[in-house]
Structures are given as C-alpha cells and as structure tokens.
Design a protein around this motif. Sequence first.
Motif, PDB file in Angstrom:
ATOM      1  N   GLY A   1      -7.000   6.185 -16.928  1.00  0.00           N
ATOM      2  CA  GLY A   1      -5.743   5.988 -17.640  1.00  0.00           C
ATOM      3  C   GLY A   1      -5.068   4.649 -17.412  1.00  0.00           C
ATOM      4  N   TYR A   2      -5.365   3.974 -16.302  1.00  0.00           N
ATOM      5  CA  TYR A   2      -4.697   2.712 -15.989  1.00  0.00           C
ATOM      6  C   TYR A   2      -5.424   1.481 -16.519  1.00  0.00           C
ATOM      7  CZ  TYR A   2      -0.644   4.112 -13.381  1.00  0.00           C
ATOM      8  OH  TYR A   2       0.591   4.592 -13.036  1.00  0.00           O
ATOM      9  N   LYS A   3      -6.443   1.718 -17.302  1.00  0.00           N
ATOM     10  CA  LYS A   3      -7.210   0.578 -17.839  1.00  0.00           C
ATOM     11  C   LYS A   3      -6.266  -0.461 -18.459  1.00  0.00           C
ATOM     12  CE  LYS A   3     -11.119  -0.256 -21.002  1.00  0.00           C
ATOM     13  NZ  LYS A   3     -11.836  -1.158 -20.076  1.00  0.00           N
ATOM     14  N   GLY A   4      -6.356  -1.682 -17.972  1.00  0.00           N
ATOM     15  CA  GLY A   4      -5.537  -2.765 -18.522  1.00  0.00           C
ATOM     16  C   GLY A   4      -4.086  -2.760 -18.081  1.00  0.00           C
ATOM     17  N   LYS A   5      -3.732  -1.833 -17.220  1.00  0.00           N
ATOM     18  CA  LYS A   5      -2.319  -1.691 -16.863  1.00  0.00           C
ATOM     19  C   LYS A   5      -1.980  -2.210 -15.475  1.00  0.00           C
ATOM     20  CE  LYS A   5      -0.708   1.752 -19.915  1.00  0.00           C
ATOM     21  NZ  LYS A   5       0.663   2.168 -19.873  1.00  0.00           N
TER      22      LYS A   5
ATOM     23  N   ASP B   1       3.082  -0.056 -16.380  1.00  0.00           N
ATOM     24  CA  ASP B   1       2.250  -1.112 -15.802  1.00  0.00           C
ATOM     25  C   ASP B   1       2.530  -1.249 -14.305  1.00  0.00           C
ATOM     26  OD1 ASP B   1       1.248  -1.698 -18.302  1.00  0.00           O
ATOM     27  OD2 ASP B   1       2.578  -3.415 -18.630  1.00  0.00           O
ATOM     28  N   ILE B   2       1.534  -1.731 -13.587  1.00  0.00           N
ATOM     29  CA  ILE B   2       1.703  -1.983 -12.147  1.00  0.00           C
ATOM     30  C   ILE B   2       1.597  -3.488 -11.921  1.00  0.00           C
ATOM     31  CG2 ILE B   2       0.689  -1.644  -9.857  1.00  0.00           C
ATOM     32  CD1 ILE B   2      -0.337   1.069 -10.847  1.00  0.00           C
ATOM     33  N   LEU B   3       2.626  -4.073 -11.366  1.00  0.00           N
ATOM     34  CA  LEU B   3       2.641  -5.524 -11.139  1.00  0.00           C
ATOM     35  C   LEU B   3       2.265  -5.830  -9.692  1.00  0.00           C
ATOM     36  CD1 LEU B   3       3.329  -8.365 -12.248  1.00  0.00           C
ATOM     37  CD2 LEU B   3       5.667  -8.000 -11.409  1.00  0.00           C
ATOM     38  N   ILE B   4       1.291  -6.701  -9.521  1.00  0.00           N
ATOM     39  CA  ILE B   4       0.858  -7.105  -8.169  1.00  0.00           C
ATOM     40  C   ILE B   4       0.761  -8.629  -8.109  1.00  0.00           C
ATOM     41  CG2 ILE B   4      -1.023  -7.009  -6.464  1.00  0.00           C
ATOM     42  CD1 ILE B   4      -1.691  -4.228  -7.495  1.00  0.00           C
ATOM     43  N   HIS B   5       1.297  -9.193  -7.041  1.00  0.00           N
ATOM     44  CA  HIS B   5       1.060 -10.607  -6.749  1.00  0.00           C
ATOM     45  C   HIS B   5       0.282 -10.714  -5.432  1.00  0.00           C
ATOM     46  CE1 HIS B   5       3.974 -11.547  -9.900  1.00  0.00           C
ATOM     47  NE2 HIS B   5       3.533 -12.794  -9.846  1.00  0.00           N
TER      48      HIS B   5
ATOM     49  N   TYR C   1       0.846  -1.201   0.000  1.00  0.00           N
ATOM     50  CA  TYR C   1       0.000   0.000   0.000  1.00  0.00           C
ATOM     51  C   TYR C   1       0.880   1.249   0.000  1.00  0.00           C
ATOM     52  CZ  TYR C   1      -1.160   3.824   3.110  1.00  0.00           C
ATOM     53  OH  TYR C   1      -1.198   5.054   3.693  1.00  0.00           O
ATOM     54  N   GLY C   2       1.907   1.276   0.840  1.00  0.00           N
ATOM     55  CA  GLY C   2       2.779   2.450   0.922  1.00  0.00           C
ATOM     56  C   GLY C   2       3.465   2.753  -0.401  1.00  0.00           C
ATOM     57  N   ALA C   3       3.841   1.699  -1.113  1.00  0.00           N
ATOM     58  CA  ALA C   3       4.491   1.886  -2.412  1.00  0.00           C
ATOM     59  C   ALA C   3       3.508   2.465  -3.426  1.00  0.00           C
ATOM     60  CB  ALA C   3       5.050   0.543  -2.901  1.00  0.00           C
ATOM     61  N   LEU C   4       2.320   1.878  -3.499  1.00  0.00           N
ATOM     62  CA  LEU C   4       1.308   2.365  -4.451  1.00  0.00           C
ATOM     63  C   LEU C   4       0.906   3.798  -4.118  1.00  0.00           C
ATOM     64  CD1 LEU C   4      -0.899  -0.860  -4.571  1.00  0.00           C
ATOM     65  CD2 LEU C   4       0.494   0.026  -6.463  1.00  0.00           C
ATOM     66  N   SER C   5       0.672   4.038  -2.841  1.00  0.00           N
ATOM     67  CA  SER C   5       0.268   5.368  -2.378  1.00  0.00           C
ATOM     68  C   SER C   5       1.341   6.403  -2.718  1.00  0.00           C
ATOM     69  CB  SER C   5       0.023   5.292  -0.870  1.00  0.00           C
ATOM     70  OG  SER C   5      -0.306   6.545  -0.351  1.00  0.00           O
ATOM     71  N   GLY C   6       2.567   6.094  -2.404  1.00  0.00           N
ATOM     72  CA  GLY C   6       3.666   7.023  -2.678  1.00  0.00           C
ATOM     73  C   GLY C   6       3.894   7.242  -4.166  1.00  0.00           C
ATOM     74  N   PHE C   7       3.658   6.212  -4.938  1.00  0.00           N
ATOM     75  CA  PHE C   7       3.797   6.330  -6.399  1.00  0.00           C
ATOM     76  C   PHE C   7       2.777   7.320  -6.957  1.00  0.00           C
ATOM     77  CE2 PHE C   7       2.400   4.906 -10.632  1.00  0.00           C
ATOM     78  CZ  PHE C   7       3.598   4.950 -11.327  1.00  0.00           C
ATOM     79  N   PHE C   8       1.528   7.167  -6.545  1.00  0.00           N
ATOM     80  CA  PHE C   8       0.472   8.027  -7.086  1.00  0.00           C
ATOM     81  C   PHE C   8       0.557   9.455  -6.560  1.00  0.00           C
ATOM     82  CE2 PHE C   8      -1.838   3.853  -7.465  1.00  0.00           C
ATOM     83  CZ  PHE C   8      -1.796   3.820  -8.853  1.00  0.00           C
ATOM     84  N   LYS C   9       1.035   9.603  -5.328  1.00  0.00           N
ATOM     85  CA  LYS C   9       1.077  10.937  -4.720  1.00  0.00           C
ATOM     86  C   LYS C   9       2.284  11.762  -5.196  1.00  0.00           C
ATOM     87  CE  LYS C   9       0.069  11.197  -0.175  1.00  0.00           C
ATOM     88  NZ  LYS C   9      -1.157  12.016  -0.083  1.00  0.00           N
ATOM     89  N   ASN C  10       3.191  11.107  -5.906  1.00  0.00           N
ATOM     90  CA  ASN C  10       4.399  11.790  -6.374  1.00  0.00           C
ATOM     91  C   ASN C  10       4.572  11.560  -7.871  1.00  0.00           C
ATOM     92  OD1 ASN C  10       6.011  12.648  -3.749  1.00  0.00           O
ATOM     93  ND2 ASN C  10       5.105  10.632  -3.347  1.00  0.00           N
ATOM     94  N   PRO C  11       3.686  12.133  -8.671  1.00  0.00           N
ATOM     95  CA  PRO C  11       3.715  11.818 -10.111  1.00  0.00           C
ATOM     96  C   PRO C  11       5.089  12.108 -10.715  1.00  0.00           C
ATOM     97  CG  PRO C  11       1.747  13.088  -9.553  1.00  0.00           C
ATOM     98  CD  PRO C  11       2.633  13.096  -8.331  1.00  0.00           C
ATOM     99  N   GLY C  12       5.594  11.133 -11.423  1.00  0.00           N
ATOM    100  CA  GLY C  12       6.868  11.293 -12.103  1.00  0.00           C
ATOM    101  C   GLY C  12       8.078  10.954 -11.258  1.00  0.00           C
TER     102      GLY C  12
END
Lengths: 288, 288
Positions: free
Chosen positions: A250-254, A219-223, A154-165
């Motif tokens: 924008g993330y459709k299919g990604k 793409d975002i990889l999740i297991h 969660y922290g990785a996804l959250s930080g990724f989206f909150k810091n574009p680029g």
Amino acid sequence: MLFTTDEEITQFGGKLLKLTHESLVTKTSMNVNVFFPPSTTSSSVPVLVYLSGLTCTPNNATEKSFWQYFASKYGFAVVFPDTSPRGANIEGENESYDFGTGAGFYVDATQEPWSHNYNMYSYVHGELQEKLAQQFNQLNFNNVSITGHSMGGYGALSGFFKNPGKYKSVSAFAPISNPSTCAWGEKCFGRYLGEDKSLWSSYDPTELIKSYTDCNQPDILIHQGAKDPFYWRDHQLQPENFVKAAEELGYKGKVLLNIVDGYDHSYFFISSFVEDHAKHHIKYLGLE
Amino acid sequence: MLFTTDEEITQFGGKLLKLTHESLVTKTSMNVNVFFPPSTTSSSVPVLVYLSGLTCTPNNATEKSFWQYFASKYGFAVVFPDTSPRGANIEGENESYDFGTGAGFYVDATQEPWSHNYNMYSYVHGELQEKLAQQFNQLNFNNVSITGHSMGGYGALSGFFKNPGKYKSVSAFAPISNPSTCAWGEKCFGRYLGEDKSLWSSYDPTELIKSYTDCNQPDILIHQGAKDPFYWRDHQLQPENFVKAAEELGYKGKVLLNIVDGYDHSYFFISSFVEDHAKHHIKYLGLE
C-alpha cells in the motif's frame, strides 16, 4: 495534578513547560517538555510528538531543533518525551550510550530485569498522551502526528504502524529504519526483547510497512544526511531497506526519502529540515 | 592559512565553519564560528557579527540562537566570536563567571596583568574581521552589521558608537546598556580599565550615544525580556537609561526598545526575536 511544572518559559509567543510526573508504566519519575503555541485558549490544539535519539533528554531537541518556531507559526503543540526511564537503578543500565539509560528504544521490554521499567512503547504512545490530555485539555490527542530522530525516527515509524489510525502523519530524521538488521537494533532488541525475532519484527518499521495494504495512507517524509557516518559507514540507518519494503504494497511511492548531500547526524541537520517536516505534518493536522 | 578549520558542518543549505587562529591581539589561540549562507560563490556576502554574553563560547549561540535559519533565508554570513581569550593563564582569570575567562567585556584592558591578553575590543572590531576578510574574501566586511546578547549586546552597541560608519546597523538582546552604573560593568571596567571613569565612559553605550548629533543614523533595535531577573531584579541591564540618553541628541526617537512580557534572559528569549533582528539588519545591509 499529574504533572509538576519545573519551568515555564516564554518562547516564540508561546509557552514551553518542563514537566515531571510519576509514570505507572516505567515506575520512575519521567521528564517531558511541552511547547504550547500562542493562543492556547483554543480548546483544541493539534499535537506533534517528537521522539529523540540515543543519549538525549527532552532538553536537547527543545534547545536545538527549532520546532517551536514552526509550531508557533502554524499553531501546533510539540511534546518532547525522554528517551528512557532514568534512575531505575538496574545494574548495567549506565554502561553504554546505546543501551539502558537514554536508549529505551521505544519498546516494551519482555526480558528481566528490563521489563519492570523499560516500557517506553506503552509510555510514549499511551500513558504520556493520556495524562497530558487530562491535565492540559486544550491539547487534542485525537489530532496528533509523530516524528523523531535516529532511534526516535524509528520510534515514530514503529509507533505509527503499530497504532493504525492513531497518528495523522509520520516523518523521520535519519531513522533507524530496519533495526532488526543493524548493530544498535540487535543490541537493544536482543536485551530488551530476547531472541524471538518475530517480536523484533513487530517493532521494525521495515517489517511493519510490508503488511500495509491500505493505499490511503499519508505520505511518509524522511530526510537522511549523506555525510552521516551512522548511515554510510556503519549502516545503522538503512532507509533504503524501508523504501524497498514500502514498494511492495500500500505504501508504494509514498515514502519520500530525501538523501541530502553534505548533512551529518547532528541537530544542525535536524534543524535544517524541521521546516519541511512541519509543512508535511500541518497538511494532515488540518493546519494548512 | 590564518584560520584552521576544525569542523565544517552543512546547515540550512549553507556551511558552518568552526575555526581556530592565533591572535596577535590576545596572544592566545582563539575560536570563532562562521556561518556562510548558500551560494557563497557570490563574491560579496554581507556579514552580521553576533557578540555573545558572559560565559559563552562561540558554540552556544551557534547551537541555540537560530540565526542561521534567517542568514540562509536572507543571504548574510554570521560571525560568532568568543567572549574572551582562553588559556592566557593569568592568576584569577577563572575565579568567577563574570570576570576573566568568558567575560572579556569587549574592552582593551589597560591594567596589569589583563592588558597583555584581554583586548577583545581590538580583537572583535579589528583583527578578527581583517583576518576573516583575508582568508574568506567572499565576506564583505565593508557591509557589516553587529548585534549581541547581554554583555555582547553592550559590546555591539559600544563597538557601533566607537567606530562611526563601520557598521551599517546595530541591535541588541537584553544589552548591559549602562555598564558604568551596574555591578557587572563596575567589576569588569574597574579591573580591566582601572579607576579612570572617563575611560569607562568611552565604552559605555549610554555615555557614547549622548554625543551623537547626526540625525541620519540607523534605528537601533533592542529587545528586553520583562521577566529577565538581571533586568527587573538586579538592574544590570538598564535599557531605559540608554533610551533616555538617546533622546538628548541625534538618536531621538531612534532607539526601538521592546520590553517583552514573559521573556527571560535565555537563548529561548534570543531565538524568539532573532527574526525581528534579522529583518532589522537586512534593511541596512541592502538585502531587503
């Protein structure tokens, strides 16, 4: 020196440093482990930040995830931050495994008494990286990706989206995908952030991904292990909510969600798929 | 059922079983972990026995050695035995880390009171393998190799030489190579075996290799960390003695000793060279 080296361990041809420093953000001493791949005389080593889950110190993943094997093979560094301040001496911080010590939840707390120290969002995505870049200038924090497990996913996804680029790519192992709607998230968000649900949403990957219209995202990889009881029994993880939200814009299919039969929530699960995640990130870190 | 399965964990596409059984040799309940690679519907899976060092349970190497990644990749099973009986309730067995519990030293004790339970030689090379073969008949103990770390590296070498033809190959990580002449060995041999030095020699790899005249033996792969304090400071390991003894007869030029700069005695050292050892053993297990 910003960081003190407590241990320097040779591993997989590289170096693992166990570091301590005084954080201005958490106002405590913080531990962090960093693995440097071989040949770090290179002046520009890509970095992967690995955020750990509830209860973990930097040592758990360092000992059990085997990121270092692939970091050595492909040539990236790995930063293993801690999961909370330790020793802030706030009443109640050691009462449960899923709040307080070991459970900083990668937010900047707004509520007393937590807001003085529990600022793991600014620490992990800001201060820690800035200071590491200063002391270890071969680490290239302009070429950085992020991943994590459970609370750290969660922290990785959250930080990724909150810091574009900021991050070239993101992936996650059994992430708490929609923390606003699960028991772990409700507890931590409620006590660290208070009752303002819009603030919760500002950290929630499933809410954050809804606003992304840019189709040029990685793409975002999740297991996710199918036998993970936090997934099938307790509904703490809810990756399907995240995938559904991703389909809107924008993330459709990604979002590449892999529900893997037989796997649980442990480091045995993580280490089994670290190779896939390493191969995912090196594409975006220019190491392929 | 000879073994009870306490846990079954999916990992690297295979299965890790944490097993318990009642040993007739140690007269205690014993723990053992076994990793089965993917596709164990095969009726004949080669086996690698990994013997752990002082203080370890089967879980240490299971969590930290990274053997399973390569076992899965190449298609062999890994057996992780315990390092001693536990709960024999012999006075003094829990007084030190290097004798008694966690320190069975892979001998059959001849001295009272240890001889009733501390028979790890017969247990590891005999009973355990026979019983595993009975319950898990896909494991082919006619195609088995052996390795280990520190005390377990000595145990692997000792067991290999004492059972000619049984093991297809042997390797060791920082083995106690000449236990008759180091503090760890003197303590354990003295208390388990008594004062008869010829009995000590019958377990000592550096003594055993001297009598091998057969030139058709497999190479022996050894890694030793140069920064390992048990090596350079305490002289507990003495791989040079072993190499020197090997030069006398059939093993001349066949002990591949790698003194590796910077490495210590930890699992970080072991995991770094497990790939090399896996590649060594698969040559002899017919998996190359």
